[in-house]
Design an enzyme around this catalytic site. Structure first.
Site, PDB file in Angstrom:
ATOM      1  N   PRO A  88     -81.752  27.129  42.053  1.00 57.59           N
ATOM      2  CA  PRO A  88     -80.697  27.424  41.315  1.00 57.59           C
ATOM      3  C   PRO A  88     -79.847  28.435  42.091  1.00 57.59           C
ATOM      4  CG  PRO A  88     -82.369  28.599  40.050  1.00 57.59           C
ATOM      5  CD  PRO A  88     -82.877  27.795  41.259  1.00 57.59           C
ATOM      6  N   GLU A 115     -91.138  31.612  39.109  1.00 53.13           N
ATOM      7  CA  GLU A 115     -89.771  32.403  39.574  1.00 53.13           C
ATOM      8  C   GLU A 115     -89.424  31.722  40.898  1.00 53.13           C
ATOM      9  OE1 GLU A 115     -89.750  33.442  35.840  1.00 53.13           O
ATOM     10  OE2 GLU A 115     -88.112  34.324  37.358  1.00 53.13           O
ATOM     11  N   ARG A 158     -80.359   5.986  49.163  1.00 52.35           N
ATOM     12  CA  ARG A 158     -79.400   4.889  48.759  1.00 52.35           C
ATOM     13  C   ARG A 158     -78.356   4.828  49.776  1.00 52.35           C
ATOM     14  NH1 ARG A 158     -74.500   6.235  46.792  1.00 52.35           N
ATOM     15  NH2 ARG A 158     -74.160   4.262  45.552  1.00 52.35           N
ATOM     16  N   ASP A 173     -68.523   4.455  46.565  1.00 46.18           N
ATOM     17  CA  ASP A 173     -69.053   5.537  45.594  1.00 46.18           C
ATOM     18  C   ASP A 173     -67.848   6.429  45.116  1.00 46.18           C
ATOM     19  OD1 ASP A 173     -72.192   6.564  47.393  1.00 46.18           O
ATOM     20  OD2 ASP A 173     -71.584   4.994  45.618  1.00 46.18           O
TER      21      ASP A 173
HETATM   22  C1  LIG Z   1     -86.296  29.194  35.540  1.00 46.38           C
HETATM   23  N1  LIG Z   1     -87.101  29.954  36.730  1.00 46.38           N
HETATM   24  C2  LIG Z   1     -86.594  31.301  36.746  1.00 46.38           C
HETATM   25  C3  LIG Z   1     -85.386  31.544  37.399  1.00 46.38           C
HETATM   26  C4  LIG Z   1     -85.207  30.945  38.928  1.00 46.38           C
HETATM   27  C5  LIG Z   1     -85.645  29.410  38.604  1.00 46.38           C
HETATM   28  C6  LIG Z   1     -87.159  29.435  37.969  1.00 46.38           C
HETATM   29  C7  LIG Z   1     -87.497  27.851  37.795  1.00 46.38           C
HETATM   30  N2  LIG Z   1     -87.416  27.359  39.336  1.00 46.38           N
HETATM   31  C8  LIG Z   1     -88.596  27.340  39.941  1.00 46.38           C
HETATM   32  C9  LIG Z   1     -88.261  26.778  41.267  1.00 46.38           C
HETATM   33  C10 LIG Z   1     -87.194  25.848  41.110  1.00 46.38           C
HETATM   34  C11 LIG Z   1     -86.407  25.063  41.524  1.00 46.38           C
HETATM   35  C12 LIG Z   1     -85.136  24.718  41.402  1.00 46.38           C
HETATM   36  C13 LIG Z   1     -84.770  24.803  39.978  1.00 46.38           C
HETATM   37  C14 LIG Z   1     -83.251  24.746  39.694  1.00 46.38           C
HETATM   38  N3  LIG Z   1     -82.771  24.952  38.541  1.00 46.38           N
HETATM   39  N4  LIG Z   1     -81.606  24.525  38.403  1.00 46.38           N
HETATM   40  C15 LIG Z   1     -81.303  23.986  39.555  1.00 46.38           C
HETATM   41  N5  LIG Z   1     -80.100  23.462  39.870  1.00 46.38           N
HETATM   42  C16 LIG Z   1     -82.317  23.925  40.389  1.00 46.38           C
HETATM   43  C17 LIG Z   1     -82.373  23.266  41.805  1.00 46.38           C
HETATM   44  N6  LIG Z   1     -82.478  22.664  42.625  1.00 46.38           N
HETATM   45  C18 LIG Z   1     -85.596  25.675  39.176  1.00 46.38           C
HETATM   46  C19 LIG Z   1     -86.729  26.353  39.678  1.00 46.38           C
END
Ligand SMILES: CN1CCCC[C@@H]1Cn1ccc2ccc(-c3n[nH]c(N)c3C#N)cc21
Length: 243
Positions: A88, A115, A158, A173
């Site tokens: 994220p 995490e 794609r 697209d």
């Molecule tokens: C919730 N938990 C604690 C806070 C930090 C994230 C963790 C969860 N988590 C672990 C690995 C992982 C990889 C991607 C994502 C992700 N969330 N939203 C996006 N757009 C994502 C992408 N692309 C979440 C992930």
């Protein structure tokens, strides 16, 4: 293109073998290998996580396990790879990203959980000359990287030659011209007293093209004004005229 995915939930990636992407794999247009991170553990519990230094909630994925996994998966000097780490906290994954990655010979995706992955895994990969992209598929929080990998692999695959039946689909697209796609219609001509717009049944291709452009401008102005801003003031004027 060769795609490798490292994850503790290999079955999450099974949808990549269905439908359009499954057919692309069967036709040799795409090669996908999914690896279970736990194959690189050495303890009876197959531990992949540990408590975070500095305290805080949750667990962090151990560098040793990821390091050994990526050493093996990335060990193909003849096939330069880009390591993609969904997070994220990453840079936005966009259609432009998908187009850029579609030109790569190989993509390796590291799916974090908990995490996230110990930062030193990415530092070590970069220090060894690996291109590492930390990317996010949107401003919301998932539980892990696997769903993001499904999204990104579909968006990239794609675009590969031969994957889509009609290459015009990718060329036209949403976002390809900076605008959202307008509405689509098919038979019947009237459904629940709702008629297909006359212009689409009239056969005047210039009028149809203009109508579609106007609907795309109108929809983009209403739903994604940020995209319109990026196209400059003329686009906003055109959208206002189109409404
Ligand atoms: C919730 N938990 C604690 C806070 C930090 C994230 C963790 C969860 N988590 C672990 C690995 C992982 C990889 C991607 C994502 C992700 N969330 N939203 C996006 N757009 C994502 C992408 N692309 C979440 C992930």
């Amino acid at each position: 293109m060769r795609i490798d995915v490292v994850t503790i939930f290999p079955s999450y990636l099974q949808p990549l073998r269905e439908a359009l992407l499954g057919r692309a794999i069967d036709r040799g247009l795409l090669e996908v290998a999914v690896h279970d991170l736990r194959d690189w553990t050495h303890d009876v519990h197959q531990a992949v996580d540990d408590s975070p230094y500095g305290g805080g909630p949750g667990m962090v994925m151990r560098p040793q396990v990821w390091g050994e996994a990526l050493d093996d998966v990335l060990a193909t000097p003849d096939l330069p790879a880009r390591l993609v780490v969904p997070t994220p906290a990453g840079r936005p994954f966009t259609q432009a990203t998908a187009h850029a990655w579609a030109a790569e010979e190989r993509l390796v995706f590291a799916c974090g959980r908990y995490e996230g992955i110990d930062e030193r895994v990415l530092l070590d990969a970069r220090a060894r000359g690996i291109t590492v992209d930390e990317v996010s598929i949107g401003d919301y929080v998932l539980v892990g990287g696997e769903v993001a990998v499904l999204v990104m692999v579909e968006a990239v695959a794609r675009l590969l030659p031969g994957v889509l039946g009609n290459p015009r689909s990718a060329a036209e697209d949403s976002f390809s011209d900076g605008l959202l796609e307008g509405p689509s219609y098919t038979r019947p001509e009237v459904w629940r007293e709702l008629a297909v717009p006359d212009v689409l049944r009239g056969g005047n291709h210039a009028a149809i093209a203009r109508w579609r452009r106007d609907r795309a401008l109108e929809r983009t102005r209403d739903r994604r004004p940020d995209l319109l801003d990026a196209l400059g003031p003329d686009a906003l004027d055109a959208a206002d005229r189109a409404a």
